[in-house]
Design a protein around this motif. Sequence first.
Motif, mmCIF file in Angstrom:
data_model
loop_
_atom_site.group_PDB
_atom_site.id
_atom_site.type_symbol
_atom_site.label_atom_id
_atom_site.label_comp_id
_atom_site.label_asym_id
_atom_site.label_seq_id
_atom_site.Cartn_x
_atom_site.Cartn_y
_atom_site.Cartn_z
ATOM 1 N N VAL A 1 83.458 20.634 40.122
ATOM 2 C CA VAL A 1 84.085 21.895 39.695
ATOM 3 C C VAL A 1 83.327 22.438 38.483
ATOM 4 C CG1 VAL A 1 86.146 22.926 38.650
ATOM 5 C CG2 VAL A 1 86.394 21.378 40.586
ATOM 6 N N MET A 2 83.014 21.537 37.545
ATOM 7 C CA MET A 2 82.299 21.979 36.337
ATOM 8 C C MET A 2 80.876 22.420 36.659
ATOM 9 S SD MET A 2 83.789 19.483 33.398
ATOM 10 C CE MET A 2 84.199 18.020 34.289
ATOM 11 N N GLY B 1 81.238 25.647 38.471
ATOM 12 C CA GLY B 1 81.832 26.581 37.516
ATOM 13 C C GLY B 1 80.788 27.191 36.597
ATOM 14 N N ILE C 1 78.669 29.705 38.630
ATOM 15 C CA ILE C 1 79.413 30.927 38.968
ATOM 16 C C ILE C 1 79.626 31.795 37.717
ATOM 17 C CG2 ILE C 1 81.631 31.819 39.819
ATOM 18 C CD1 ILE C 1 81.751 29.279 41.617
ATOM 19 N N ALA C 2 79.963 31.148 36.590
ATOM 20 C CA ALA C 2 80.179 31.901 35.348
ATOM 21 C C ALA C 2 78.890 32.612 34.919
ATOM 22 C CB ALA C 2 80.669 30.963 34.248
ATOM 23 N N LEU D 1 78.469 35.590 37.212
ATOM 24 C CA LEU D 1 79.422 36.655 36.861
ATOM 25 C C LEU D 1 78.966 37.406 35.610
ATOM 26 C CD1 LEU D 1 82.968 35.127 37.446
ATOM 27 C CD2 LEU D 1 82.022 37.198 38.492
ATOM 28 N N ASN D 2 78.516 36.632 34.617
ATOM 29 C CA ASN D 2 78.047 37.229 33.368
ATOM 30 C C ASN D 2 76.899 38.196 33.641
ATOM 31 O OD1 ASN D 2 77.659 37.724 30.639
ATOM 32 N ND2 ASN D 2 76.294 35.974 30.385
ATOM 33 N N ILE E 1 84.667 29.722 49.438
ATOM 34 C CA ILE E 1 85.642 30.818 49.329
ATOM 35 C C ILE E 1 85.424 31.575 48.009
ATOM 36 C CG2 ILE E 1 88.109 31.251 48.870
ATOM 37 C CD1 ILE E 1 88.667 29.105 51.042
ATOM 38 N N ILE E 2 85.208 30.825 46.939
ATOM 39 C CA ILE E 2 84.982 31.464 45.637
ATOM 40 C C ILE E 2 83.636 32.200 45.639
ATOM 41 C CG2 ILE E 2 84.780 31.069 43.139
ATOM 42 C CD1 ILE E 2 87.581 30.456 44.273
ATOM 43 N N PHE F 1 81.998 33.388 48.197
ATOM 44 C CA PHE F 1 82.104 34.551 49.084
ATOM 45 C C PHE F 1 82.717 35.733 48.327
ATOM 46 C CE2 PHE F 1 84.683 36.720 52.528
ATOM 47 C CZ PHE F 1 83.605 37.360 53.110
ATOM 48 N N THR F 2 83.738 35.440 47.543
ATOM 49 C CA THR F 2 84.399 36.507 46.777
ATOM 50 C C THR F 2 83.496 37.019 45.662
ATOM 51 O OG1 THR F 2 86.551 35.527 47.242
ATOM 52 C CG2 THR F 2 86.438 37.063 45.390
#
Lengths: 197, 94
Positions: free
Chosen positions: A35-36, A39, A42-43, A46-47, A188-189, A191-192
């Motif tokens: 997850v980390m 994570g 992904i972060a 996003l940034n 799923i994450i 894809f979004t």
Amino acid sequence: MGSQTSALKDHFRAGGELGINHIKLGMWFFIASEVMFFGGLIATFLNFKINSPTLEGELLDVTLVGINTFILLGSSFAVVLGLDAIRQDKPRQLAFYLGITIVLGVIFLSGQVFEFRSLAAEGLTLTSSVFGSSFFTMTSFHGLHVLIGVLWASRNFIKTLRGGYSSSTSIGIELFGIYWHFVDIVWIILFTVIYLI
Amino acid sequence: MENNIASGKTESHVRTYVYVFLILAAITAFEIYLNSLTIVQEIQNGLFLILSLIKAALIGAFFMHLHTDSKFFTFIFVGPALLFIMFAFFTIAS
């Protein structure tokens, strides 16, 4: 001495100390580290996406990836049905569902390779831009996890055919299920975050 | 209540799994449809995030059996996930 060690091992595996299965606990700690790992990726993406928007996202084919998402959801469904089957002492059904999982996993990976080739033809590669770097890093690492899952499922498939699983020895399938469903959640994450937003 | 430890037959939950899968498929189809619509970006993005979290929660709760398993497993899984959400939020906000 040997039987004492064996009894201690059984006690440990049965979760005698914490009241929970230690092997499963280890698996969940591994998932937490994953997850980390995802994570952070992904972060970062996003940034970049919010602070430095580009038009390269327009190259992505949502329909193709949407189909791939259905395929991965279907594979997760097959895994959970397989686990349910072996808990009812139905190894043939488990083998059938693991076979479906392997096929769907391979189809997903094929779709991803097709997408990568299409994007490369459009000029989007790992080194073409920041978007390309973050996109290919995230999706490739996820693809690697799917590949590992397919290999793990294949190993479980062979073990099932050899009679290696039953309702009392299904922990291997349960651990594989936790891993595979986690890979599904990550997709799923992704894809979004990558394709929809 | 399912067994934490694999130790014999448990009752079948196939019907539950079918319902969960159908909901997941329906949400995914709705997401793809929603993506084709032209609506306010902020609302659309918010809906996508909520729908993806619902899907992740359904898989975690039912396919990974967190709703019946030890709550400690849920804590191990959800803890880092919440840290990630906070990290992402502050990264975006900054």
